[in-house]
Design a protein around this motif. Sequence first.
Motif, PDB file in Angstrom:
ATOM      1  N   THR A 271      -6.953  -4.245   0.607  1.00  0.00           N
ATOM      2  CA  THR A 271      -7.285  -2.828   0.740  1.00  0.00           C
ATOM      3  C   THR A 271      -8.100  -2.452  -0.485  1.00  0.00           C
ATOM      4  O   THR A 271      -7.708  -2.756  -1.619  1.00  0.00           O
ATOM      5  N   LEU A 272      -9.257  -1.798  -0.281  1.00  0.00           N
ATOM      6  CA  LEU A 272     -10.116  -1.384  -1.383  1.00  0.00           C
ATOM      7  C   LEU A 272      -9.622  -0.043  -1.912  1.00  0.00           C
ATOM      8  O   LEU A 272      -9.511   0.920  -1.151  1.00  0.00           O
ATOM      9  N   VAL A 273      -9.311   0.018  -3.211  1.00  0.00           N
ATOM     10  CA  VAL A 273      -8.702   1.210  -3.805  1.00  0.00           C
ATOM     11  C   VAL A 273      -9.384   1.608  -5.111  1.00  0.00           C
ATOM     12  O   VAL A 273     -10.146   0.840  -5.688  1.00  0.00           O
ATOM     13  N   PHE A 274      -9.048   2.813  -5.567  1.00  0.00           N
ATOM     14  CA  PHE A 274      -9.478   3.257  -6.890  1.00  0.00           C
ATOM     15  C   PHE A 274      -8.658   2.499  -7.932  1.00  0.00           C
ATOM     16  O   PHE A 274      -7.561   2.014  -7.631  1.00  0.00           O
ATOM     17  N   PRO A 275      -9.173   2.375  -9.165  1.00  0.00           N
ATOM     18  CA  PRO A 275      -8.513   1.544 -10.183  1.00  0.00           C
ATOM     19  C   PRO A 275      -7.028   1.829 -10.394  1.00  0.00           C
ATOM     20  O   PRO A 275      -6.234   0.897 -10.519  1.00  0.00           O
ATOM     21  N   ARG A 276      -6.632   3.074 -10.412  1.00  0.00           N
ATOM     22  CA  ARG A 276      -5.221   3.355 -10.708  1.00  0.00           C
ATOM     23  C   ARG A 276      -4.271   2.933  -9.598  1.00  0.00           C
ATOM     24  O   ARG A 276      -3.074   2.833  -9.807  1.00  0.00           O
ATOM     25  N   ASP A 277      -4.800   2.681  -8.400  1.00  0.00           N
ATOM     26  CA  ASP A 277      -3.969   2.254  -7.279  1.00  0.00           C
ATOM     27  C   ASP A 277      -3.976   0.744  -7.087  1.00  0.00           C
ATOM     28  O   ASP A 277      -3.313   0.228  -6.183  1.00  0.00           O
ATOM     29  N   ALA A 278      -4.716   0.027  -7.930  1.00  0.00           N
ATOM     30  CA  ALA A 278      -4.859  -1.419  -7.789  1.00  0.00           C
ATOM     31  C   ALA A 278      -3.525  -2.134  -8.027  1.00  0.00           C
ATOM     32  O   ALA A 278      -2.772  -1.777  -8.925  1.00  0.00           O
ATOM     33  N   ASP A 279      -3.249  -3.109  -7.191  1.00  0.00           N
ATOM     34  CA  ASP A 279      -2.057  -3.942  -7.309  1.00  0.00           C
ATOM     35  C   ASP A 279      -2.351  -5.222  -6.545  1.00  0.00           C
ATOM     36  O   ASP A 279      -2.174  -5.289  -5.330  1.00  0.00           O
ATOM     37  N   ILE A 280      -2.841  -6.226  -7.231  1.00  0.00           N
ATOM     38  CA  ILE A 280      -3.281  -7.447  -6.585  1.00  0.00           C
ATOM     39  C   ILE A 280      -2.146  -8.115  -5.811  1.00  0.00           C
ATOM     40  O   ILE A 280      -2.381  -8.690  -4.750  1.00  0.00           O
ATOM     41  N   SER A 281      -0.912  -8.005  -6.298  1.00  0.00           N
ATOM     42  CA  SER A 281       0.215  -8.619  -5.583  1.00  0.00           C
ATOM     43  C   SER A 281       0.468  -7.935  -4.241  1.00  0.00           C
ATOM     44  O   SER A 281       1.038  -8.539  -3.336  1.00  0.00           O
ATOM     45  N   ALA A 282       0.021  -6.678  -4.091  1.00  0.00           N
ATOM     46  CA  ALA A 282       0.158  -5.953  -2.823  1.00  0.00           C
ATOM     47  C   ALA A 282      -1.150  -5.976  -2.032  1.00  0.00           C
ATOM     48  O   ALA A 282      -1.277  -5.287  -1.021  1.00  0.00           O
ATOM     49  N   GLY A 283      -2.138  -6.740  -2.518  1.00  0.00           N
ATOM     50  CA  GLY A 283      -3.409  -6.839  -1.815  1.00  0.00           C
ATOM     51  C   GLY A 283      -4.300  -5.620  -1.995  1.00  0.00           C
ATOM     52  O   GLY A 283      -5.217  -5.400  -1.208  1.00  0.00           O
ATOM     53  N   LYS A 284      -4.075  -4.838  -3.032  1.00  0.00           N
ATOM     54  CA  LYS A 284      -4.879  -3.640  -3.309  1.00  0.00           C
ATOM     55  C   LYS A 284      -5.853  -3.969  -4.430  1.00  0.00           C
ATOM     56  O   LYS A 284      -5.452  -4.150  -5.578  1.00  0.00           O
ATOM     57  N   VAL A 285      -7.140  -4.050  -4.084  1.00  0.00           N
ATOM     58  CA  VAL A 285      -8.179  -4.478  -5.013  1.00  0.00           C
ATOM     59  C   VAL A 285      -9.000  -3.279  -5.465  1.00  0.00           C
ATOM     60  O   VAL A 285      -9.494  -2.507  -4.648  1.00  0.00           O
TER      61      VAL A 285
END
Length: 152
Positions: A78-92
């Motif tokens: 899932t493409l997100v803004f920096p503060r929502d990033a969580d690579i372990s949850a697949g949020k890039v």
Amino acid sequence: MHNRTDIRLKPTITINAGDYKRLAELAVAAARLAVQSEALLLKLDRGHVVVDSDLENIVRMGSIVRYKTDTGDTRTITLVFPRDADISAGKVSVLTPMGTALLGLSAGQSATWTDHNSRKHELIVLSVGQAPPASSTHRGSDHPRHAILSGA
């Protein structure tokens, strides 16, 4: 510094006006991250900005993207803004080289990007979906400095 002729070799992207405004502000606020900021600004410069029309098949903020890597692996992020990033949850984060490369592409388009170890990668977008409205809304302050300062 990027060579301006490189831009002509890359596909035109489509981006909605709301994301364009917020991402341009984010890139300017992220100036201390010079390489990522410049890459995002160059990507936005190639963009065909549209008013929030139907962009279901275009990678934008909050998109769920399934892609195939140059090694043959298939991944979903899932493409997100920096503060929502969580690579372990697949949020890039869109400020990562891969996140910036994906922005504005549609299924069937490919992008190349260089990782932090100077290794080149290529990916092909297989499908683009949108997160449900509750998870794709941007909560809290929209100010890009808040995203940068949050440590993302």
